[in-house]
Scaffold this motif. Structure first.
Motif, PDB file in Angstrom:
ATOM      1  N   LEU A 158      -5.124  -6.983 -12.580  1.00 50.58           N
ATOM      2  CA  LEU A 158      -4.004  -7.901 -12.396  1.00 50.58           C
ATOM      3  C   LEU A 158      -2.679  -7.160 -12.307  1.00 50.58           C
ATOM      4  O   LEU A 158      -1.789  -7.542 -11.527  1.00 50.58           O
ATOM      5  N   GLY A 159      -2.534  -6.101 -13.095  1.00 53.75           N
ATOM      6  CA  GLY A 159      -1.301  -5.308 -13.051  1.00 53.75           C
ATOM      7  C   GLY A 159      -1.093  -4.639 -11.714  1.00 53.75           C
ATOM      8  O   GLY A 159       0.045  -4.584 -11.205  1.00 53.75           O
ATOM      9  N   ARG A 160      -2.168  -4.139 -11.120  1.00 54.32           N
ATOM     10  CA  ARG A 160      -2.039  -3.517  -9.796  1.00 54.32           C
ATOM     11  C   ARG A 160      -1.643  -4.549  -8.740  1.00 54.32           C
ATOM     12  O   ARG A 160      -0.831  -4.280  -7.857  1.00 54.32           O
ATOM     13  N   LEU A 161      -2.237  -5.727  -8.820  1.00 54.71           N
ATOM     14  CA  LEU A 161      -1.904  -6.779  -7.851  1.00 54.71           C
ATOM     15  C   LEU A 161      -0.462  -7.242  -8.014  1.00 54.71           C
ATOM     16  O   LEU A 161       0.256  -7.436  -7.014  1.00 54.71           O
ATOM     17  N   LEU A 162      -0.008  -7.417  -9.252  1.00 53.22           N
ATOM     18  CA  LEU A 162       1.377  -7.829  -9.479  1.00 53.22           C
ATOM     19  C   LEU A 162       2.363  -6.758  -9.041  1.00 53.22           C
ATOM     20  O   LEU A 162       3.423  -7.065  -8.484  1.00 53.22           O
ATOM     21  N   THR A 163       2.023  -5.494  -9.268  1.00 51.71           N
ATOM     22  CA  THR A 163       2.905  -4.406  -8.856  1.00 51.71           C
ATOM     23  C   THR A 163       3.074  -4.383  -7.345  1.00 51.71           C
ATOM     24  O   THR A 163       4.203  -4.270  -6.827  1.00 51.71           O
ATOM     25  N   LEU A 164       1.968  -4.497  -6.619  1.00 53.44           N
ATOM     26  CA  LEU A 164       2.051  -4.510  -5.159  1.00 53.44           C
ATOM     27  C   LEU A 164       2.793  -5.742  -4.659  1.00 53.44           C
ATOM     28  O   LEU A 164       3.600  -5.658  -3.719  1.00 53.44           O
TER      29      LEU A 164
END
Length: 368
Positions: free
Chosen positions: A257-263
């Protein structure tokens, strides 16, 4: 049980062992020189560059006589980052000696677990402080309630004191990790991994600071630090109780989820927000870097970093599943036992049995 004698062998002065054993005291003396320099008028002008935050700008509000102090970045920040790097080394030694070493003596970890426990202990303390500090800035500046403020009124050349000090401390901490590779006697096979790890932090934090993307950088840092905090706390719990692995499952979900939110935030702020801004063009004097080539470079750097982290994450999960499958197969594998037929075959072949007195050779020796 005999009492173990303490060895009082001191290494030669300025040798590698002497510097490693006493590096915290040496760095403390260097930091004290800068602090003592503030007490004298002759040296105060130089010492203040290292200790205090530079480039102060006072702006008077149009609604009243209230004045607000803002800060921008410049070359003198290198001296301030150097001083706070010394502070980070001192804090690292304090946490290691008074917290982690005492726990290690009680738990009796192996060498591998010892180094990983120290790494997770240090990073957990840093990530926790950074998350709380960064979240307080986000709340006080209303960046979360107003996401458009991440790209509106760009360039964000002026920062409040807490924002600038946060970035100074971040760069100082990750710079301190470089000499810690020497002080902690890091293994040669781990040095490359650590250098890549440290370099990614310095490039992204320094890039956000120099390109005046401090607001977006703060949000992404707090998000990333929170996920990393869950991982290292889970690893500390795992070392104390290997059966407790629920934290890794929570971390795995939050990591994705953190990677998706960062992108998503990066594309929204840079790809759409700055692209649609009225202030376009490259102007170094105003700190404006809102041009296509810079936006593409920043987005590519973020995307490549997130892809690299996902690749490392997938390899980590595959290795864990493989190890778990091997342990399960070893548990299910039946233990071979000797059957009665094998015992009869051993007796027929003249194998030595535990009851040696009943063998023909033993009876013959008794009769003689």
């Amino acid at each position: 049980m005999g009492i173990r004698k303490k060895t009082n062998k001191n290494p030669p002065v300025f040798s590698h062992e002497f510097i490693i054993q006493n590096h915290a005291d040496i760095v403390s003396c260097v930091a004290m020189v800068f602090l003592l320099g503030l007490m004298f008028e002759v040296t105060a002008k130089v010492a203040v560059i290292f200790v205090t935050v530079q480039y102060n700008v006072t702006i008077t509000s149009n609604e009243g006589p209230e004045e607000t102090n803002f800060f921008h970045h410049g070359l003198k920040d290198l001296a301030t980052v150097f001083f706070y790097m010394l502070v980070a080394i001192i804090m690292h030694a304090i946490i290691q000696e008074y917290v982690l070493d005492k726990i290690n003596r009680r738990m009796h970890f192996s060498k591998t677990k010892h180094s990983k426990f120290n790494e997770s202990g240090q990073l957990s303390a840093f990530y926790l402080c950074s998350c709380v500090w960064g979240a307080s800035i986000l709340v006080s500046e209303h960046f979360l309630s107003n996401p458009a403020s991440l790209w509106e009124d760009y360039p964000h050349t002026l920062m409040l004191f807490q924002m600038k000090l946060f970035y100074i401390c971040q760069m100082g901490y990750w710079l301190h990790a470089l000499p810690e590779l020497y002080f902690q006697k890091t293994k040669k096979e781990d040095i490359l991994r650590q250098l890549v790890y440290i370099s990614l932090y310095l490039v992204h934090i320094g890039g956000a600071y120099l390109l005046n993307l401090t607001r977006l950088g703060l949000v992404l840092l707090v998000l990333h630090y929170f996920v990393e905090l869950i991982f290292h706390v889970s690893r500390l719990v795992y070392f104390s109780n290997e059966n407790n692995q629920a934290g890794f499952t929570v971390w795995a979900i939050l990591f994705v989820l953190g990677r998706l939110l960062t992108l998503s935030l990066s594309v929204l702020a840079i790809g759409f927000g700055l692209a649609g801004s009225e202030q376009q063009g490259l102007d170094l004097s105003l700190g404006n870097f809102n041009v296509l080539i810079v936006r593409i470079t920043v987005l590519v750097a973020i995307c490549v970093t997130q892809a690299f982290m996902m690749w490392k994450f997938i390899n980590f999960q595959l290795r864990r599943w493989r190890e778990h499958a091997q342990t399960q197969s070893m548990k299910k594998k039946p233990v071979p036992t000797k059957s009665k037929s094998s015992k009869k075959e051993n007796k027929a072949n003249g194998a030595v049995t535990s009851n040696a007195a009943d063998s023909p050779r033993a009876r013959k020796e008794k009769s003689s």
